[in-house]
Design a protein around this motif. Structure first.
Motif, short mmCIF file in Angstrom:
data_model
loop_
_atom_site.label_atom_id
_atom_site.label_comp_id
_atom_site.label_asym_id
_atom_site.label_seq_id
_atom_site.Cartn_x
_atom_site.Cartn_y
_atom_site.Cartn_z
N GLN A 68 0.84 -1.20 0.00
CA GLN A 68 0.00 0.00 0.00
C GLN A 68 0.87 1.25 0.00
N ALA A 69 0.31 2.32 -0.51
CA ALA A 69 1.01 3.60 -0.49
C ALA A 69 1.42 3.94 0.94
N LYS A 95 4.95 5.29 -3.22
CA LYS A 95 3.85 5.98 -3.86
C LYS A 95 3.36 5.15 -5.06
N PRO A 96 2.11 5.33 -5.46
CA PRO A 96 1.63 4.59 -6.63
C PRO A 96 2.51 4.78 -7.87
N GLU A 97 3.10 5.96 -8.00
CA GLU A 97 3.95 6.21 -9.16
C GLU A 97 5.29 5.46 -9.10
N THR A 112 5.26 2.30 -8.91
CA THR A 112 4.91 1.01 -9.51
C THR A 112 5.67 0.82 -10.82
N VAL A 124 2.42 -0.56 -6.11
CA VAL A 124 2.00 0.25 -4.96
C VAL A 124 0.56 0.67 -5.19
N SER A 125 -0.30 0.23 -4.29
CA SER A 125 -1.72 0.56 -4.42
C SER A 125 -2.04 1.83 -3.64
N SER A 126 -3.00 2.56 -4.15
CA SER A 126 -3.37 3.83 -3.49
C SER A 126 -4.46 3.61 -2.45
#
Length: 119
Positions: free
Chosen positions: A13-14, A86-88, A90, A117-119
């Motif tokens: 997770q984020a 962070k999701p970015e 990924t 990475v999930s938000s």
């Protein structure tokens, strides 16, 4: 035959953390410089962090203060500690090593490890 093998990727997770490892196997070699790269879908591969034989480091601006690269020369392993993900972030993460065998140097790539990475 020298091989680089990445491990430690996964789904997080984020805000979470992961530690990636890049282990070199084989015989009769030494590792000079190592870089961690990542490639997200539809994007070019980019340098995330790099470390020299004498522990000089360099980071992409996007990961400074969150990621730390380190190495254990006795284990022929380089690590990438990733915090506050962070999701970015990924992407598929690859390590690249400049390997010295006898008097010559070669560039080796690992097979990659997925970080999601999930938000």
């Amino acid at each position: 035959q020298v091989q680089l093998v990445e491990s430690g990727g996964g789904l997080v997770q984020a805000g979470g953390s992961l530690r990636l490892s890049c282990a070199a196997s084989g015989s009769g070699f030494s590792i000079k410089d190592v870089g961690w790269y990542r490639q997200a879908p539809g994007k070019q591969r980019e340098l995330v962090a790099e470390i020299s034989r004498d522990d000089n480091t360099n980071y992409a601006d996007s990961v400074k203060g969150r990621f730390t690269i380190s190495r254990d020369n006795a284990k022929n392993t380089v690590y990438l500690q990733m915090n506050i993900l962070k999701p970015e972030d990924t992407a598929v993460y690859y390590c690249n090593g400049i390997i010295r065998i006898s008097t010559r140097e070669y560039s080796y790539w690992g097979q990659g490890t997925q970080v999601t990475v999930s938000s």
